[in-house]
Design a protein around this motif. Structure first.
Motif, mmCIF file in Angstrom:
data_model
loop_
_atom_site.group_PDB
_atom_site.id
_atom_site.type_symbol
_atom_site.label_atom_id
_atom_site.label_comp_id
_atom_site.label_asym_id
_atom_site.label_seq_id
_atom_site.Cartn_x
_atom_site.Cartn_y
_atom_site.Cartn_z
ATOM 1 N N LEU A 6 0.816 -1.218 0.000
ATOM 2 C CA LEU A 6 0.000 0.000 0.000
ATOM 3 C C LEU A 6 0.852 1.272 0.000
ATOM 4 C CD1 LEU A 6 -3.075 0.646 0.091
ATOM 5 C CD2 LEU A 6 -2.783 1.062 2.533
ATOM 6 N N GLU A 7 2.141 1.177 0.294
ATOM 7 C CA GLU A 7 2.965 2.378 0.397
ATOM 8 C C GLU A 7 2.947 3.194 -0.895
ATOM 9 O OE1 GLU A 7 7.598 3.624 1.331
ATOM 10 O OE2 GLU A 7 6.744 1.850 2.301
ATOM 11 N N GLU A 8 3.067 2.525 -2.027
ATOM 12 C CA GLU A 8 3.046 3.244 -3.304
ATOM 13 C C GLU A 8 1.678 3.869 -3.558
ATOM 14 O OE1 GLU A 8 5.627 3.964 -5.227
ATOM 15 O OE2 GLU A 8 6.829 2.970 -3.680
ATOM 16 N N THR A 9 0.618 3.186 -3.123
ATOM 17 C CA THR A 9 -0.738 3.732 -3.282
ATOM 18 C C THR A 9 -0.901 5.002 -2.469
ATOM 19 O OG1 THR A 9 -1.577 1.479 -3.582
ATOM 20 C CG2 THR A 9 -3.197 3.195 -3.101
ATOM 21 N N VAL A 10 -0.348 5.015 -1.250
ATOM 22 C CA VAL A 10 -0.409 6.217 -0.409
ATOM 23 C C VAL A 10 0.352 7.360 -1.064
ATOM 24 C CG1 VAL A 10 0.184 7.214 1.832
ATOM 25 C CG2 VAL A 10 -0.702 4.878 1.707
ATOM 26 N N LYS A 11 1.537 7.079 -1.592
ATOM 27 C CA LYS A 11 2.325 8.112 -2.282
ATOM 28 C C LYS A 11 1.541 8.709 -3.440
ATOM 29 C CE LYS A 11 7.001 6.332 -1.350
ATOM 30 N NZ LYS A 11 8.203 5.731 -1.980
ATOM 31 N N THR A 12 0.930 7.841 -4.237
ATOM 32 C CA THR A 12 0.149 8.307 -5.381
ATOM 33 C C THR A 12 -1.034 9.151 -4.925
ATOM 34 O OG1 THR A 12 0.776 6.356 -6.675
ATOM 35 C CG2 THR A 12 -1.173 7.577 -7.410
ATOM 36 N N GLY A 29 0.820 -1.336 11.454
ATOM 37 C CA GLY A 29 1.955 -0.840 10.685
ATOM 38 C C GLY A 29 1.748 0.511 10.049
ATOM 39 N N LYS A 30 0.698 1.243 10.443
ATOM 40 C CA LYS A 30 0.421 2.555 9.839
ATOM 41 C C LYS A 30 1.554 3.537 10.117
ATOM 42 C CE LYS A 30 -3.383 3.253 12.106
ATOM 43 N NZ LYS A 30 -3.342 2.038 12.950
ATOM 44 N N THR A 31 1.993 3.589 11.376
ATOM 45 C CA THR A 31 3.035 4.550 11.747
ATOM 46 C C THR A 31 4.340 4.228 11.030
ATOM 47 O OG1 THR A 31 2.010 4.847 13.916
ATOM 48 C CG2 THR A 31 4.294 5.557 13.670
ATOM 49 N N ASP A 36 8.244 5.803 6.997
ATOM 50 C CA ASP A 36 9.003 5.510 5.771
ATOM 51 C C ASP A 36 8.785 6.607 4.741
ATOM 52 O OD1 ASP A 36 10.042 3.200 6.783
ATOM 53 O OD2 ASP A 36 8.661 1.853 5.751
ATOM 54 N N LEU A 37 7.543 7.071 4.625
ATOM 55 C CA LEU A 37 7.242 8.147 3.673
ATOM 56 C C LEU A 37 7.962 9.434 4.057
ATOM 57 C CD1 LEU A 37 3.391 7.697 3.107
ATOM 58 C CD2 LEU A 37 5.209 7.204 1.483
ATOM 59 N N THR A 38 8.035 9.715 5.355
ATOM 60 C CA THR A 38 8.645 10.971 5.787
ATOM 61 C C THR A 38 10.149 11.019 5.501
ATOM 62 O OG1 THR A 38 9.062 10.180 8.053
ATOM 63 C CG2 THR A 38 6.931 11.248 7.619
ATOM 64 N N GLU A 39 10.749 9.855 5.249
ATOM 65 C CA GLU A 39 12.169 9.841 4.914
ATOM 66 C C GLU A 39 12.431 10.366 3.512
ATOM 67 O OE1 GLU A 39 13.730 5.966 5.534
ATOM 68 O OE2 GLU A 39 13.403 5.983 7.708
ATOM 69 N N THR A 40 11.408 10.356 2.658
ATOM 70 C CA THR A 40 11.584 10.813 1.278
ATOM 71 C C THR A 40 10.816 12.101 0.982
ATOM 72 O OG1 THR A 40 9.751 9.399 0.537
ATOM 73 C CG2 THR A 40 11.970 8.466 0.461
ATOM 74 N N LEU A 41 9.989 12.559 1.929
ATOM 75 C CA LEU A 41 9.190 13.771 1.730
ATOM 76 C C LEU A 41 9.463 14.757 2.859
ATOM 77 C CD1 LEU A 41 5.723 12.103 0.936
ATOM 78 C CD2 LEU A 41 7.248 13.164 -0.732
ATOM 79 N N LEU A 131 -5.059 0.183 5.594
ATOM 80 C CA LEU A 131 -3.910 -0.707 5.690
ATOM 81 C C LEU A 131 -4.339 -1.965 6.447
ATOM 82 C CD1 LEU A 131 -0.872 -1.118 5.143
ATOM 83 C CD2 LEU A 131 -0.443 -0.189 7.430
ATOM 84 N N PHE A 132 -4.272 -3.092 5.755
ATOM 85 C CA PHE A 132 -4.606 -4.382 6.345
ATOM 86 C C PHE A 132 -3.365 -4.969 7.030
ATOM 87 C CE2 PHE A 132 -8.055 -3.780 3.540
ATOM 88 C CZ PHE A 132 -9.030 -4.739 3.751
ATOM 89 N N PRO A 133 -3.536 -5.984 7.867
ATOM 90 C CA PRO A 133 -2.362 -6.743 8.317
ATOM 91 C C PRO A 133 -1.586 -7.299 7.121
ATOM 92 C CG PRO A 133 -4.276 -7.282 9.669
ATOM 93 C CD PRO A 133 -4.780 -6.426 8.537
ATOM 94 N N ILE A 134 -0.353 -7.691 7.351
ATOM 95 C CA ILE A 134 0.521 -8.207 6.289
ATOM 96 C C ILE A 134 -0.167 -9.358 5.571
ATOM 97 C CG2 ILE A 134 2.702 -9.412 5.858
ATOM 98 C CD1 ILE A 134 3.787 -7.804 8.339
#
Length: 391
Positions: A6-12, A29-31, A36-41, A131-134
């Motif tokens: 889902l990370e790429e979906t959130v970015k988009t 795993g939301k946080t 992870d996103l905040t490391e690139t934005l 965000l679902f469980p893994i």
């Protein structure tokens, strides 16, 4: 660390919306994903369960001005739903400056429906994601040992990646205890923890059954209204799923109550005191546990691709899962915990009623083959990949 699909979906979504709400139960795993996103934005993260961060956001306009040009991440946002009306003004002000996208990322532990009711003022300014469980594609693919571990332990990262089955089991017991004694009372409902635990456990014993409030009420010695309130709460917290019945245009008499599943298989097993794979294989719930596990994995990659239902008639015609895609195409899915799946007469009768475009049996093996002319036996990972490619 496991990369979340889902990370790429959130970015988009952040490139297309002024704000994005990422929902999911606690500890899913939301946080981690957000950080992870905040490391690139360019961004700033606030945990609204922290008293200091609550003070910082007390005047959200001043905070936004001090962090102009940054993505503001607000964790556990359901704690202060009144903030949405203020944020609407900020977003509209930024739009007038030409800044239309990627301003706020909200993280919440209640359902999207619950947050949408709180955040109605952000209509047209927000996108909702869950965000679902893994899931199988993120962890197991065609690895049978990993698949069994994911099924037994569930998809909460700390449970799945624990050093042993015992450590995983203890984590899940603590998760349940914390939800009952701290998280649910924090959200407002005054429900005795012991009563809610009995209800939650009762659902696991009836995993995948058609919801019968009267039956549960008799067993728990409460009213049907109280049972319905408990179910609403557990659904809002994204811990329980109500799978809707298919009731459209068949001309048949159909079951109209939802089926109910405890969503994470690991939580199901902890509530039933099932610690490992061998214990699970000998337990009466094994078949319905597998069914719930498969359904939840499929739901995790559906997004807006399809709507999910089950099909059932009083005469015994039944399909475990019906997927209706946006073009009107229907898929019928039967779920079997077996390496040699056999279909019941009820599935064939239901398919004659429904006339789906495709028919599948999701089973325990890894090979893909046909049962008869038009029914495909397929693994859970292969089926999820098939759905993922469906536009």
């Amino acid at each position: 660390m496991i990369k979340r699909i889902l990370e790429e979906t959130v970015k988009t979504a952040l490139t297309r919306n002024a704000s994005v709400a990422l929902m999911g139960p606690r500890q899913v795993g939301k946080t981690t994903l957000a950080l992870d996103l905040t490391e690139t934005l360019p961004s700033v993260y606030l945990d609204l369960e922290s008293r200091l961060d609550l003070i910082r956001i007390d005047d959200v306009r001043i905070f936004h001005l001090a962090n102009e040009g940054k993505l503001i991440v607000l964790d556990e946002v359901q704690r202060i739903p009144e903030i949405f009306s203020e944020i609407r003004g900020i977003i509209d002000q930024e739009r007038r400056k030409g800044n239309r996208y990627g301003q706020f990322l909200f993280l919440g532990s209640a359902s999207m429906d619950l947050l949408q009711r709180s955040g109605e003022s952000l209509a047209g300014r927000i996108s909702y994601l869950e965000l679902f469980p893994i899931n199988v594609l993120e962890y197991a693919e065609d690895d049978q040992e990993k698949l069994n571990m994911l099924w037994v332990r569930g998809g909460f990262p700390e449970s799945l990646l624990a050093e042993s089955d015992q450590a995983s089991f203890e984590w899940r017991l603590n998760f349940i205890k914390t939800y009952l004694e701290r998280d649910i009372p924090m959200l407002g409902p005054r429900i005795p923890a012991a009563a809610l635990e009995r209800f939650w456990t009762m659902l696991t014993h009836n995993q995948g059954s058609v919801f019968n409030a009267s039956h549960l009420a008799r067993n728990l010695d409460v009213s049907s209204v109280t049972i319905a309130r408990y179910l609403d709460l557990m659904t809002d917290l994204l811990l329980v799923r109500r799978l809707k019945p298919w009731t459209f245009n068949t001309g048949k008499r159909l079951i109209r109550s939802p089926k109910v599943y405890v969503r994470d298989s690991g939580i199901t097993h902890a509530l039933l005191n099932i610690e490992n794979h061998n214990n699970l294989l000998g337990h009466p719930v094994v078949g319905m546990s597998w069914e719930g596990f498969v359904i939840e994995n499929i739901m995790s990659i559906l997004h807006t691709r399809a709507q999910a239902y089950y099909y059932g008639s009083p005469g015994g015609a039944e399909i475990d899962l019906v997927l209706e895609f946006g073009n009107g195409e229907n898929w019928a899915i039967e779920i079997k915990k077996s390496f040699y799946p056999k279909l019941s007469k009820g599935f064939h009768v239901a398919c004659e009623d429904l006339k789906p475009e495709r028919k599948f049996v999701i089973y325990s093996g890894n090979d893909t083959f046909f049962l008869g002319e038009d029914i495909m036996a397929i693994s859970i990972s292969a089926f999820m990949k098939l759905v993922s490619k469906k536009s």
